[in-house]
Design a protein around this motif. Structure first.
Motif, PDB file in Angstrom:
ATOM      1  N   LEU A  97      53.321  63.009  45.312  1.00 37.42           N
ATOM      2  CA  LEU A  97      53.905  61.705  45.006  1.00 37.42           C
ATOM      3  C   LEU A  97      53.268  60.603  45.854  1.00 37.42           C
ATOM      4  N   MET A  98      52.980  60.914  47.118  1.00 33.43           N
ATOM      5  CA  MET A  98      52.302  59.933  47.977  1.00 33.43           C
ATOM      6  C   MET A  98      50.934  59.582  47.416  1.00 33.43           C
ATOM      7  N   ASP A  99      50.222  60.592  46.930  1.00 36.45           N
ATOM      8  CA  ASP A  99      48.925  60.351  46.312  1.00 36.45           C
ATOM      9  C   ASP A  99      49.078  59.467  45.073  1.00 36.45           C
ATOM     10  N   ALA A 100      50.098  59.741  44.271  1.00 37.03           N
ATOM     11  CA  ALA A 100      50.344  58.928  43.069  1.00 37.03           C
ATOM     12  C   ALA A 100      50.678  57.487  43.457  1.00 37.03           C
ATOM     13  N   VAL A 101      51.433  57.305  44.539  1.00 40.01           N
ATOM     14  CA  VAL A 101      51.759  55.952  45.007  1.00 40.01           C
ATOM     15  C   VAL A 101      50.488  55.239  45.455  1.00 40.01           C
ATOM     16  N   ASP A 102      49.618  55.943  46.181  1.00 43.31           N
ATOM     17  CA  ASP A 102      48.350  55.339  46.620  1.00 43.31           C
ATOM     18  C   ASP A 102      47.497  54.921  45.421  1.00 43.31           C
ATOM     19  N   GLN A 103      47.412  55.790  44.421  1.00 40.83           N
ATOM     20  CA  GLN A 103      46.636  55.469  43.221  1.00 40.83           C
ATOM     21  C   GLN A 103      47.241  54.270  42.492  1.00 40.83           C
ATOM     22  N   ALA A 104      48.562  54.236  42.401  1.00 46.83           N
ATOM     23  CA  ALA A 104      49.233  53.114  41.736  1.00 46.83           C
ATOM     24  C   ALA A 104      48.978  51.820  42.510  1.00 46.83           C
ATOM     25  N   GLN A 105      48.996  51.887  43.839  1.00 43.63           N
ATOM     26  CA  GLN A 105      48.732  50.695  44.645  1.00 43.63           C
ATOM     27  C   GLN A 105      47.300  50.203  44.422  1.00 43.63           C
ATOM     28  N   LYS A 106      46.354  51.135  44.311  1.00 42.55           N
ATOM     29  CA  LYS A 106      44.967  50.748  44.040  1.00 42.55           C
ATOM     30  C   LYS A 106      44.855  50.057  42.680  1.00 42.55           C
ATOM     31  N   ARG A 107      45.558  50.606  41.685  1.00 44.47           N
ATOM     32  CA  ARG A 107      45.521  49.985  40.352  1.00 44.47           C
ATOM     33  C   ARG A 107      46.134  48.590  40.389  1.00 44.47           C
ATOM     34  N   VAL A 108      47.227  48.424  41.120  1.00 44.25           N
ATOM     35  CA  VAL A 108      47.856  47.104  41.239  1.00 44.25           C
ATOM     36  C   VAL A 108      46.889  46.134  41.909  1.00 44.25           C
ATOM     37  N   ASP A 109      46.234  46.576  42.970  1.00 38.42           N
ATOM     38  CA  ASP A 109      45.272  45.711  43.664  1.00 38.42           C
ATOM     39  C   ASP A 109      44.114  45.319  42.739  1.00 38.42           C
ATOM     40  N   GLU A 110      43.631  46.282  41.942  1.00 40.64           N
ATOM     41  CA  GLU A 110      42.554  45.976  40.989  1.00 40.64           C
ATOM     42  C   GLU A 110      43.011  44.964  39.949  1.00 40.64           C
ATOM     43  N   LYS A 111      44.231  45.133  39.455  1.00 40.99           N
ATOM     44  CA  LYS A 111      44.761  44.204  38.441  1.00 40.99           C
ATOM     45  C   LYS A 111      44.956  42.823  39.040  1.00 40.99           C
ATOM     46  N   LYS A 112      45.372  42.759  40.301  1.00 48.07           N
ATOM     47  CA  LYS A 112      45.534  41.460  40.961  1.00 48.07           C
ATOM     48  C   LYS A 112      44.185  40.765  41.107  1.00 48.07           C
ATOM     49  N   ASP A 113      43.157  41.534  41.490  1.00 50.20           N
ATOM     50  CA  ASP A 113      41.818  40.958  41.613  1.00 50.20           C
ATOM     51  C   ASP A 113      41.315  40.460  40.255  1.00 50.20           C
ATOM     52  N   ALA A 114      41.526  41.263  39.228  1.00 49.80           N
ATOM     53  CA  ALA A 114      41.101  40.858  37.883  1.00 49.80           C
ATOM     54  C   ALA A 114      41.830  39.591  37.459  1.00 49.80           C
ATOM     55  N   LEU A 115      43.109  39.514  37.772  1.00 48.04           N
ATOM     56  CA  LEU A 115      43.888  38.321  37.421  1.00 48.04           C
ATOM     57  C   LEU A 115      43.384  37.097  38.173  1.00 48.04           C
ATOM     58  N   LYS A 116      42.991  37.273  39.433  1.00 51.56           N
ATOM     59  CA  LYS A 116      42.436  36.152  40.200  1.00 51.56           C
ATOM     60  C   LYS A 116      41.154  35.635  39.538  1.00 51.56           C
ATOM     61  N   HIS A 117      40.298  36.570  39.099  1.00 55.43           N
ATOM     62  CA  HIS A 117      39.049  36.160  38.439  1.00 55.43           C
ATOM     63  C   HIS A 117      39.350  35.445  37.122  1.00 55.43           C
ATOM     64  N   ILE A 118      40.283  35.975  36.374  1.00 54.51           N
ATOM     65  CA  ILE A 118      40.640  35.346  35.098  1.00 54.51           C
ATOM     66  C   ILE A 118      41.251  33.968  35.333  1.00 54.51           C
ATOM     67  N   ASP A 119      42.104  33.864  36.364  1.00 55.74           N
ATOM     68  CA  ASP A 119      42.706  32.561  36.676  1.00 55.74           C
ATOM     69  C   ASP A 119      41.650  31.552  37.114  1.00 55.74           C
ATOM     70  N   ALA A 120      40.657  32.011  37.890  1.00 60.13           N
ATOM     71  CA  ALA A 120      39.594  31.106  38.329  1.00 60.13           C
ATOM     72  C   ALA A 120      38.776  30.630  37.124  1.00 60.13           C
ATOM     73  N   LYS A 121      38.456  31.549  36.232  1.00 59.65           N
ATOM     74  CA  LYS A 121      37.721  31.175  35.020  1.00 59.65           C
ATOM     75  C   LYS A 121      38.562  30.228  34.173  1.00 59.65           C
ATOM     76  N   ARG A 122      39.849  30.539  34.081  1.00 60.56           N
ATOM     77  CA  ARG A 122      40.764  29.705  33.284  1.00 60.56           C
ATOM     78  C   ARG A 122      40.837  28.291  33.862  1.00 60.56           C
ATOM     79  N   ALA A 123      40.818  28.170  35.187  1.00 53.95           N
ATOM     80  CA  ALA A 123      40.871  26.853  35.818  1.00 53.95           C
ATOM     81  C   ALA A 123      39.662  26.019  35.404  1.00 53.95           C
ATOM     82  N   GLY A 124      38.479  26.645  35.391  1.00 60.83           N
ATOM     83  CA  GLY A 124      37.277  25.941  34.942  1.00 60.83           C
ATOM     84  C   GLY A 124      37.367  25.567  33.473  1.00 60.83           C
ATOM     85  N   ASP A 125      37.883  26.499  32.668  1.00 61.47           N
ATOM     86  CA  ASP A 125      38.051  26.213  31.242  1.00 61.47           C
ATOM     87  C   ASP A 125      39.047  25.081  31.020  1.00 61.47           C
TER      88      ASP A 125
END
Length: 169
Positions: A97-125
């Motif tokens: 379960l700890m491993d699953a939590v770590d993997q889920a945290q990594k996925r959340v961090d990746e999604k947050k980074d992707a959202l930051k990039h999309i928001d930055a692109k959206r700001a320019g648009d």
């Protein structure tokens, strides 16, 4: 008509961006999964603490010297062994379960980074679309003025025919 159509498209684009909405939705799903896994892990930790307490109580009874009946001592020893086996199984599941939590945290961090990039692109648009909308609005005012001057120069019958054709076509 072309400028009006483009102005509506720009307004729609300014109003919402499907990529941003999708990114937020996937982030929300990942965060919910992380929250659920973290809650399950906390419950497992409480269960482990409960098992540890039971084992300690049984050991205190077993080695405390208050019980002298051999059958009762044997029963306590078997209970301790059973709880220790359960604790081992519980620990293995907790590690998974700890491993699953770590993997889920990594996925959340990746999604947050992707959202930051999309928001930055959206700001320019948004900046580009806002300037385009302002330009279209100014041009629309100019064209409306020209249209009214042209309509004033035409005779009434021609205007009626034009308006009728414009509405039907």
């Amino acid at each position: 008509d072309d400028k009006s159509k483009r102005a509506r498209q720009v307004d729609d684009a300014l109003g919402n961006d499907p990529a941003v909405v999708a990114a937020h939705a996937t982030l929300d799903v990942e965060q919910k999964q992380l929250h659920d896994l973290s809650g399950t892990l906390r419950n497992r930790e409480l269960e482990a603490s409960s098992l540890d307490t039971k084992i300690q109580e049984l050991n205190d009874r077993l080695y405390g010297g208050r019980v002298s009946n051999p059958k009762e001592l044997d029963g306590y020893a078997k209970d301790v062994e059973m709880h220790k086996r359960n604790r081992g199984i519980h620990d293995d599941r907790s590690l998974e379960l700890m491993d699953a939590v770590d993997q889920a945290q990594k996925r959340v961090d990746e999604k947050k980074d992707a959202l930051k990039h999309i928001d930055a692109k959206r700001a320019g648009d948004l900046d580009h679309l806002t300037r385009e909308r302002e330009s279209l609005t100014a041009r629309f005012v100019e064209l409306a003025s020209e249209r009214e001057m042209t309509r004033a120069a035409l005779n009434v019958d021609t205007l009626r025919m034009y308006d009728k054709l414009w509405q039907t076509k």
